[in-house]
Design a protein around this motif. Structure first.
Motif, short mmCIF file in Angstrom:
data_model
loop_
_atom_site.label_atom_id
_atom_site.label_comp_id
_atom_site.label_asym_id
_atom_site.label_seq_id
_atom_site.Cartn_x
_atom_site.Cartn_y
_atom_site.Cartn_z
N ILE A 120 66.77 30.59 -17.62
CA ILE A 120 67.92 29.70 -17.81
C ILE A 120 68.09 29.38 -19.29
CG2 ILE A 120 68.82 27.40 -17.30
CD1 ILE A 120 67.34 27.61 -14.58
N LEU A 121 66.98 29.09 -19.97
CA LEU A 121 67.07 28.77 -21.39
C LEU A 121 67.54 29.97 -22.20
CD1 LEU A 121 63.86 26.59 -21.90
CD2 LEU A 121 66.20 25.86 -21.42
N GLN A 122 67.07 31.14 -21.84
CA GLN A 122 67.49 32.36 -22.53
C GLN A 122 69.01 32.55 -22.40
OE1 GLN A 122 66.31 36.29 -20.94
NE2 GLN A 122 65.17 36.56 -22.85
N GLU A 123 69.52 32.29 -21.21
CA GLU A 123 70.97 32.42 -20.98
C GLU A 123 71.76 31.43 -21.82
OE1 GLU A 123 71.32 31.83 -16.83
OE2 GLU A 123 70.47 33.79 -16.29
N HIS A 124 71.12 30.35 -22.25
CA HIS A 124 71.80 29.33 -23.06
C HIS A 124 71.41 29.43 -24.54
CE1 HIS A 124 72.66 27.67 -19.08
NE2 HIS A 124 73.61 26.97 -19.66
N GLY A 125 71.01 30.61 -24.96
CA GLY A 125 70.83 30.86 -26.38
C GLY A 125 69.44 30.60 -26.93
N TYR A 126 68.47 30.32 -26.09
CA TYR A 126 67.12 30.06 -26.57
C TYR A 126 66.35 31.36 -26.79
CZ TYR A 126 67.02 24.98 -26.17
OH TYR A 126 67.24 23.64 -26.37
N GLN A 127 65.60 31.41 -27.88
CA GLN A 127 64.60 32.45 -28.05
C GLN A 127 63.34 31.98 -27.32
OE1 GLN A 127 64.05 33.70 -32.12
NE2 GLN A 127 66.16 33.18 -32.66
N THR A 128 62.72 32.89 -26.58
CA THR A 128 61.65 32.48 -25.67
C THR A 128 60.39 33.31 -25.90
OG1 THR A 128 62.58 33.99 -24.03
CG2 THR A 128 63.25 31.68 -23.88
N GLY A 129 59.27 32.63 -25.98
CA GLY A 129 57.99 33.31 -26.16
C GLY A 129 56.89 32.61 -25.38
N ALA A 130 55.97 33.41 -24.83
CA ALA A 130 54.83 32.86 -24.10
C ALA A 130 53.56 33.51 -24.61
CB ALA A 130 54.98 33.11 -22.60
N PHE A 131 52.51 32.71 -24.72
CA PHE A 131 51.23 33.19 -25.27
C PHE A 131 50.13 32.73 -24.31
CE2 PHE A 131 54.42 32.80 -28.43
CZ PHE A 131 54.36 34.04 -29.06
N ILE A 132 49.57 33.72 -23.61
CA ILE A 132 48.74 33.48 -22.43
C ILE A 132 47.28 33.76 -22.75
CG2 ILE A 132 48.39 34.10 -20.02
CD1 ILE A 132 51.13 32.77 -20.72
N ALA A 133 46.43 32.82 -22.41
CA ALA A 133 44.99 32.97 -22.70
C ALA A 133 44.27 33.78 -21.63
CB ALA A 133 44.34 31.60 -22.85
N ALA A 134 44.76 33.77 -20.40
CA ALA A 134 44.03 34.41 -19.30
C ALA A 134 44.96 35.29 -18.48
CB ALA A 134 43.37 33.35 -18.42
N ALA A 135 45.09 36.55 -18.89
CA ALA A 135 45.95 37.48 -18.18
C ALA A 135 45.53 37.71 -16.73
CB ALA A 135 46.01 38.81 -18.93
N PRO A 136 44.22 37.66 -16.39
CA PRO A 136 43.87 37.89 -14.98
C PRO A 136 44.59 36.97 -14.01
CG PRO A 136 41.90 38.02 -16.32
CD PRO A 136 43.01 37.55 -17.24
N VAL A 137 44.93 35.77 -14.45
CA VAL A 137 45.58 34.84 -13.53
C VAL A 137 47.04 34.57 -13.86
CG1 VAL A 137 43.51 33.66 -12.70
CG2 VAL A 137 44.54 32.93 -14.85
#
Length: 714
Positions: A120-137
Motif C-alpha cells: 500500500i505504501l509503495q502504491e502511494h509513492g514510498y520507497q520500501t526496504g526490509a532488512f531481516i536478521a533471520a531468513a529461516p523464519v
C-alpha cells in the motif's frame, strides 16, 4: 486624474488580494508537511518487562527508554502469537493469525489476496526496504516481501564475533549497517524501512567482548541490550541527517521469552504474558506527544491501521486492528480486547493449542484445562480463578468464541522450502507434524487433547537438546531425547528429532525403528513417512520406500508430496509408466510444483520422449525462473527436439545461475560446436576443464575440434 487614481487603487487592491490569496495558499502548503518517513524496528524475542521503560532495573536499555520518553509508550501491548512469522504478519496486515493464515513458522506463504502494508505504501509513492536478521523464519518465501523494493534476507556476511547460534542469522550490527546504507541512498520521496533484530533469541550470547561479565549470568539481557544498542544507531542516523522530525519510528517486540517462568524456557508453546506482552512505542513527528504512557490494552494488530491513518491513506476493508492515532496525540482511547494464540503445540505434537482473550483486567486462556487470571491483582498469572469466578469465565469464554467465529479465515499458500530451509527451521525447533488445528477441524476444548501445561518439563529438556545439537554435541542430545522418549509416548516431535540425529549419525536401523514407532502411535504425523522414506532410500531399500509412500497415499490421497515421493522411487525401481502416472497426479493436485515438473521432464528426457518433456520444464522455469535443474534439462531436450539456438540460450542462462556446473558447461560447449559456434564452444569446454581438471572429456573434445578446424582450414 481621479479616474486614473481610482483605477490604480482598484488594481492595487486586486494585487493585494492576489498576494493574500497566494500567501494563504503558500502558508497552507508550508504547514502541510509531506507524508512522514516510517521506520519499523522489530525486537525479536523481547519481553516488555526486560526493558527499563517497563520498570526493569537489571538491563541496559537506555536508548529505548529515552526513545519512549520522547514519544508514546504502550504499557499493555500484546502480540497475537508467541512466535515470529505469525506475529510479524499480523503487524504488516492488520489481521490476526486465523485471518491471514500464517499460524506457525515455516509452514505456509501469505495468500496473494491479502494486502500488505509495504504494498500500500509503495502504491502511494514510498520507497520500501526490509532488512531481516533471520531468513529461516522471515525469508521472502513466506510472502512478506511483497511491496518491498529491497527485501534483504540474505545469509549473514559479517561475523564480528563468534557465536554458537546454530542457524544462519545476522548480527544486529550487520542488519543495521545494511539498513543505514540503504537509508543513506534515499531520494526526496518518503521511505518505509523495516529493521528486524534477532539478537535476543536463543541460544543466548552474553556478549562478553562488549559488556564484559555484566551479563554472564543473564545472557538473555545481553541480547536485548545489543538490540537496543543497534537501534540507537538508527536514531543517531536520523538525528545526524535531519530526518528525526519527519520520521515516525515504531518499535515493537514480536513476542517475549519464557525464561523458565511457568516452566517455559523459550517461547512458542504457552500464551502467558511472559511471551505475549511486548514492548511497543512510537516517536517522531510533532503529532506524537512526548512523554505519553498509554495504559489501555492494545495489540500489534493495530500497527497497520495506525500507520495508514497517520498517512491519511484509506485502509483495506478487511482489518481487525484499529488506529491508535488519538493515543499518539495524547488523547484518551479505550482498551480493546485482544486475541492471541499458539498453534505450535498442535502443529508440532497434536497437543491442545491454547488461545486467549486479554482485557484490561482479565485474561482467559482456552485449553483442555482453561485458565482465568485477574491481571490487576495477579500480573504474573499464578492464581487460576477459572473455577472460582464463574461469571467472568463464562463472559470471556463467550467473547473468545465470538471472536473466533467472526474471523474471516484465509488458507496459507504452499511454500517451497529448500533442504537448507528445512534444516534451519529444524534447528530452531519449527519442523514437525505439518498441519494446524484449523485444517484438522480440532475443537480446542476437546478433552482428548493433551494440555500443553502438562508437557512443559519435557519441552524444556527438548529445547536443551536442541541447543546441544547446535553446539555440535549430537550424542549428548540423543541421550536427552531418549530420556523424553522413555518418559512419555506423547511427544512425537522429540521422537522425530531423535530419529533425525540417529539417521545423521549413520544409525539407520535405529532411526527406522523410531520413525515406525511414531507412525504406529501417530499415523497423522505425515512428516514421519517422509523421514522414514529418506532413511530407507539411504539404505537402498527402495521396495520398502514404495510400500511406505503407498501407505501414506492411502491415508492422504490428496497430498501432492506423497505422489511426488512415490513417483521418484518408482523411477528408481524402473517402473517408469507408474512413475509418470504418479508425477502427473502430483501435478494435478499442485500444478505449480517446480519439483514435480522438473523430475517428470527429466524422466521423459531419459526415456527419449523429449517433446513431452519440454512443456514440463518450461512450466518449472515459469514458476521458478532461477531453477538451475530446469534450465539444464530444458537445454538438453531442446537440442534433442531440433531447437539448438533456443537450447543454447537456455544453457547460457543456466550457466549464469550456476557458473560452477561442469555438466552444463560441457554439454553447452558441445551444442555450440555443433551449431558452428566454435570459439564459444571451446571456451565453455575450457571452463568445464577448469572446474573438473581430472575429467579427460573436455580435453579430448577440444583436441578433436581444434584438429578438425585445422584440417578444414587447409
Amino acid at each position: 486624474m481621479r479616474g486614473k487614481s481610482f483605477f490604480s487603487r482598484r488594481m492595487w487592491i486586486v494585487a493585494c488580494a492576489l498576494l493574500v490569496l497566494v500567501g494563504a495558499g503558500g502558508l497552507r502548503w508550508y504547514w502541510k508537511s509531506p507524508r512522514p518517513n516510517i521506520i519499523l524496528v522489530t525486537f525479536d524475542t523481547t519481553r516488555a518487562d526486560h526493558l527499563g521503560a517497563y520498570g526493569y532495573e537489571q538491563g541496559l536499555t537506555t536508548a529505548f527508554d529515552d526513545f519512549a520518553k520522547r514519544g508514546v509508550l504502550f504499557e499493555q501491548a500484546y502480540a497475537p502469537a508467541p512466535i515470529t512469522l505469525p506475529s510479524h504478519t499480523t503487524m504488516l496486515t492488520g489481521l490476526y493469525p486465523p485471518e491471514h493464515g500464517l499460524r506457525v513458522n515455516g509452514a505456509g506463504a501469505l495468500a496473494s489476496e491479502i494486502p500488505l502494508l509495504p504494498e500500500i505504501l509503495q502504491e502511494h509513492g514510498y520507497q520500501t526496504g526490509a532488512f531481516i536478521a533471520a531468513a529461516p523464519v522471515l525469508g521472502a518465501q513466506f510472502g512478506l516481501n511483497r511491496g518491498f523494493d529491497n527485501y534483504d534476507d540474505a545469509p549473514a556476511k559479517m561475523l564480528s564475533r563468534t557465536r554458537s547460534y546454530g542457524v544462519a542469522r545476522r548480527d544486529g550490527e550487520e542488519v543495521v549497517d545494511l539498513a543505514l546504507e540503504w537509508l543513506g541512498l534515499r531520494t526526496a520521496e518518503p521511505f518505509f524501512c523495516w529493521i528486524h533484530l534477532y539478537d535476543a533469541h536463543g541460544p543466548y550470547d552474553p556478549f562478553t567482548e562488549v559488556y564484559q561479565d555484566r551479563f554472564a549470568n543473564k545472557p538473555y539481557d545481553a541480547g536485548v541490550a545489543w538490540e537496543v544498542q543497534q537501534f540507537d544507531r538508527v536514531n543517531e542516523f536520523l538525528k545526524e541527517n535531519g530526518l528525526e522530525s519527519n520520521t515516525l519510528v515504531v518499535v515493537a517486540g514480536d513476542h517475549g521469552e519464557g525464561l523458565d517462568d511457568h516452566g517455559e524456557y523459550e517461547h512458542g508453546m504457552l500464551v502467558y504474558n511472559t511471551t505475549v506482552h511486548v514492548p511497543f512505542a512510537f516517536a517522531g513527528p510533532q503529532f506524537v506527544k512526548p512523554g505519553t504512557r498509554v495504559r489501555e490494552v492494545v495489540s500489534l494488530v493495530d500497527i497497520m491501521p495506525t500507520l495508514l491513518d497517520v498517512l491519511e491513506i484509506p485502509a483495506p476493508e478487511r482489518m481487525s486492528g484499529r488506529s491508535l492515532l488519538p493515543a499518539l496525540k495524547g488523547e484518551s482511547i479505550e482498551s480493546q480486547d485482544c486475541y492471541a494464540e499458539s498453534e505450535m503445540p498442535y502443529y508440532m505434537n497434536r497437543w491442545c493449542p491454547p488461545r486467549t482473550v486479554i482485557s484490561e483486567q482479565w485474561k482467559y486462556i482456552q485449553s483442555t484445562r482453561p485458565e482465568l487470571y485477574n491481571l490487576e491483582e495477579d500480573p504474573e498469572e499464578l492464581n487460576n480463578l477459572f473455577d472460582t469466578v464463574g461469571e467472568e469465565a463464562n463472559r470471556l469464554q463467550a467473547l473468545l468464541t465470538n471472536m473466533l467465529e467472526s474471523f474471516q479465515r484465509t488458507q496459507a499458500g504452499e511454500v517451497d522450502l529448500s533442504e537448507q530451509d528445512v534444516a534451519n527451521l529444524r534447528s530452531l525447533g519449527y519442523v514437525a507434524g505439518g498441519t494446524s488445528s484449523e485444517e484438522d477441524a480440532v475443537v480446542t476444548t476437546d478433552q482428548s487433547l493433551i494440555d500443553v501445561k502438562d508437557m512443559v518439563p519435557f519441552v524444556s529438556k527438548f529445547e536443551e537438546a536442541k541447543h546441544i545439537v547446535a553446539e555440535g554435541h549430537q550424542e549428548e542430545a540423543m541421550v536427552l531425547l531418549q530420556e523424553i522418549a522413555d518418559a512419555t509416548e506423547d511427544y512425537p516431535e522429540a521422537d522425530l528429532r531423535l530419529g533425525d540425529l540417529l539417521a545423521d549419525a549413520g544409525r539407520h536401523e535405529e532411526a527406522v525403528t523410531v520413525y515406525r514407532s511414531v507412525l504406529a502411535r501417530r499415523p497423522d504425523f505425515v512428516s514421519a513417512y517422509f523421514k522414514l522414506g529418506g532413511v530407507l532410500a539411504t539404505q537402498g531399500k527402495f521396495e520398502e520406500v514404495e510400500a511406505n509412500f503407498r501407505e501414506f497415499i492411502k491415508a492422504n490421497p490428496d497430498d501432492p508430496a506423497g505422489h511426488l515421493e512415490l513417483a521418484n522411487v518408482l523411477g528408481r525401481l524402473g517402473k517408469y509408466e507408474e512413475a509418470i502416472s504418479e508425477f502427473r497426479e502430483a501435478l494435478r493436485l499442485a500444478p505449480d510444483s517446480v519439483a514435480a515438473n522438473v523430475y517428470l521432464g527429466h524422466l521423459l528426457a531419459r526415456l527419449q520422449r523429449p517433446k513431452e518433456a519440454v512443456g514440463y520444464l518450461e512450466k518449472a522455469i515459469e514458476v521458478d525462473p532461477r531453477n538451475v535443474a530446469a534450465h539444464e534439462n530444458l537445454m538438453m531436450v531442446l537440442a534433442q527436439t531440433g531447437q539448438p539456438a533456443k537450447g543454447i540460450q537456455i544453457g547460457l542462462r543456466a550457466i549464469t545461475l550456476n557458473p560452477k556446473s561442469f555438466e552444463t558447461r560441457f554439454n553447452l560447449g558441445l551444442m555450440l560446436v555443433q551449431n558452428q559456434q566454435y570459439a564459444d564452444g571451446i571456451h565453455q569446454l575450457r571452463e568445464a576443464q577448469k572446474i573438473r581438471p581430472d575429467d579427460p572429456r573436455p580435453t579430448q573434445q577440444i583436441r578433436q575440434i581444434e584438429a578438425a578446424l585445422r584440417k578444414g582450414s587447409r
